[in-house]
Design a protein around this motif. Structure first.
Motif, short mmCIF file in Angstrom:
data_model
loop_
_atom_site.label_atom_id
_atom_site.label_comp_id
_atom_site.label_asym_id
_atom_site.label_seq_id
_atom_site.Cartn_x
_atom_site.Cartn_y
_atom_site.Cartn_z
N SER A 194 0.85 -1.18 0.00
CA SER A 194 0.00 0.00 0.00
C SER A 194 0.89 1.23 0.00
N LYS A 195 0.30 2.39 0.14
CA LYS A 195 1.07 3.63 0.10
C LYS A 195 2.10 3.68 1.21
N HIS A 196 1.76 3.10 2.35
CA HIS A 196 2.65 3.20 3.51
C HIS A 196 3.18 1.85 4.00
N GLU A 197 2.99 0.82 3.22
CA GLU A 197 3.40 -0.50 3.71
C GLU A 197 3.94 -1.36 2.57
N MET A 198 4.97 -2.15 2.90
CA MET A 198 5.56 -3.07 1.95
C MET A 198 5.50 -4.47 2.52
N GLU A 199 5.73 -5.46 1.66
CA GLU A 199 5.69 -6.85 2.10
C GLU A 199 6.72 -7.67 1.34
N SER A 200 7.10 -8.81 1.92
CA SER A 200 8.09 -9.71 1.31
C SER A 200 7.47 -11.09 1.16
N TRP A 201 7.94 -11.82 0.15
CA TRP A 201 7.47 -13.20 -0.03
C TRP A 201 8.25 -14.19 0.83
N PHE A 223 2.20 -17.17 -3.28
CA PHE A 223 3.32 -18.02 -2.86
C PHE A 223 4.12 -17.39 -1.74
N LEU A 224 4.91 -18.22 -1.09
CA LEU A 224 5.89 -17.79 -0.11
C LEU A 224 7.07 -18.75 -0.17
N ILE A 225 8.21 -18.28 0.32
CA ILE A 225 9.41 -19.12 0.44
C ILE A 225 9.84 -19.07 1.90
N ARG A 226 10.23 -20.21 2.43
CA ARG A 226 10.63 -20.31 3.83
C ARG A 226 11.93 -21.10 3.94
N PHE A 227 12.53 -21.03 5.12
CA PHE A 227 13.70 -21.86 5.39
C PHE A 227 13.28 -23.33 5.40
N SER A 228 14.13 -24.17 4.84
CA SER A 228 13.97 -25.61 4.97
C SER A 228 15.09 -26.11 5.87
N GLU A 297 4.03 -27.18 -14.93
CA GLU A 297 3.73 -26.82 -16.32
C GLU A 297 2.38 -27.35 -16.78
N GLU A 298 2.04 -28.60 -16.42
CA GLU A 298 0.79 -29.18 -16.90
C GLU A 298 -0.43 -28.48 -16.31
N GLU A 299 -0.24 -27.81 -15.18
CA GLU A 299 -1.34 -27.07 -14.56
C GLU A 299 -1.26 -25.57 -14.86
N GLU A 300 -0.19 -25.16 -15.56
CA GLU A 300 0.07 -23.75 -15.82
C GLU A 300 -0.01 -22.92 -14.54
N LEU A 301 0.69 -23.42 -13.51
CA LEU A 301 0.69 -22.77 -12.21
C LEU A 301 1.90 -21.85 -12.09
N TYR A 302 1.64 -20.56 -11.98
CA TYR A 302 2.69 -19.55 -11.85
C TYR A 302 2.69 -18.97 -10.43
N CYS A 303 3.85 -18.46 -10.01
CA CYS A 303 3.95 -17.71 -8.75
C CYS A 303 3.71 -16.24 -9.08
N THR A 304 2.50 -15.79 -8.86
CA THR A 304 2.10 -14.46 -9.32
C THR A 304 1.92 -13.44 -8.21
N LYS A 305 1.62 -13.89 -6.99
CA LYS A 305 1.26 -12.94 -5.93
C LYS A 305 2.00 -13.29 -4.64
N THR A 306 2.57 -12.26 -4.01
CA THR A 306 3.25 -12.44 -2.72
C THR A 306 2.22 -12.72 -1.63
N CYS A 307 2.50 -13.71 -0.82
CA CYS A 307 1.63 -14.00 0.31
C CYS A 307 1.67 -12.85 1.31
#
Length: 326
Positions: A194-201, A223-228, A297-307
């Motif tokens: 938003s205008k005053h807030e940022m976020e990370s995946w 999507f999100l990425i975490r430590f494994s 690929e077979e599902e055409e699943l893309y990472c499009t939006k940050t959680c």
């Protein structure tokens, strides 16, 4: 020693010397031999010789076991030294850890850790400011510390940091490779919410169930990425992406921390299992692999939006504390 605790003086002339009082390890228990009677019969002699033989065998067995234990102990020490060297990935990171002033190689105080970083990397911009330092906030997240000078950093947490973000050695600009990669993640993973807030995946520490909780109610492609932690030794992460209203797909992001630690410039060798393309850091992996091409690929699943509302957003952006997943 307090006088009330002192031993009474022994009033004997034949007081044993300190050397005589030193307790020696008990000898191996042996079977009591039958004393040889002069002029005894042959049966008595045979019993005596048999008992002597058994006593000698027991003594030899005891000596052998002591020798075997000593050899085994020395071998384990040697293996332990090899293991300690191995988990640091390179000599520079091991030397950095061992150079931190401490009574133990297992734990280091944050105050001493910070002072050693500033001494070893005087030109690193990530160390110029201590207050509200975003890189330090990620370090504390990895170390499970709060930033108090007496916080203890466990060596296992430090080596996980090395696996995920690279070695504690100077790059071509004289800056710390590890700290630079943490900063690249902070700067490169943020987007304006938003205008005053940022976020990370990037979500940091969380398990699959927690990841699914943060993704609950989100649209397909979030999507999100975490430590494994299971892949920490090789510098791996975990990807969670919403595939449908009720389903979340989890995928391993593999790396090669050992190989990368020995290279200049540093490369993390991040890739999806079974794919040949490798990426130098997590930000490049997201921007050049996850966003342009489908992860399934077979599902055409893309990472499009940050959680949204991930727990490290506050540390990454400096804005208000992120809300927890319901």
């Amino acid at each position: 020693m307090d006088q009330t605790d002192a031993e009474p003086v022994r009033e004997f002339d034949d007081v044993a010397s300190p050397l005589e009082e030193t307790q020696q390890p008990p000898p191996p228990k042996t079977k009591e031999t039958v004393p040889l009677a002069i002029g005894g019969d042959d049966e008595h002699m045979a019993r005596y010789l048999a008992d002597c033989k058994e006593s000698i065998q027991e003594s030899d067995k005891h000596a052998s076991s002591v020798s075997t234990f000593s050899d085994s102990f020395n071998s384990q020490l040697s293996c332990a030294e090899c293991f300690v060297t191995e988990v640091f990935y390179c000599e520079e990171s091991e030397e950095f850890w061992k150079s931190i002033e401490s009574m133990s190689q297992q734990y280091k105080y944050w105050e001493k850790f910070l002072a050693t970083m500033q001494m070893k990397f005087p030109d690193d911009p990530n160390l110029k400011s201590v207050k509200n330092n975003k890189v330090f906030k990620i370090l504390h997240h990895v170390f499970n510390t709060k930033g108090d000078k007496h916080d203890q950093i466990e060596v296992g947490k430090f080596t996980k940091l090395l696996g995920w973000f690279g070695p504690f050695k100077k790059d071509e600009r004289g800056q710390c490779v590890c700290l630079n990669n943490v900063n690249k993640l902070i700067e490169g993973s943020r987007s304006k919410k938003s205008k005053h807030e940022m976020e990370s995946w990037f979500g940091g520490y969380m398990d699959q169930t927690q990841a699914e909780g943060y993704l609950a109610g989100q649209r397909r492609g979030t999507f999100l990425i975490r430590f494994s932690e299971s892949l920490a030794d090789e510098g791996g992460f975990s990807l969670a992406v919403k595939s449908s209203e009720d389903d979340t797909i989890h995928m391993n992001i593999l790396g090669d921390a050992k190989k990368g630690a020995k290279e200049t410039p540093y490369r993390a060798y991040l890739h999806l299992d079974g794919e040949a393309a490798m990426y130098d850091n997590l930000v490049l992996f997201v921007e050049r692999r996850l966003r342009p091409d489908p992860v399934v690929e077979e599902e055409e699943l893309y990472c499009t939006k940050t959680c949204p509302n991930l727990p490290l957003n506050a540390a990454f952006t400096g804005y208000r504390k992120a809300s927890k997943a319901k």
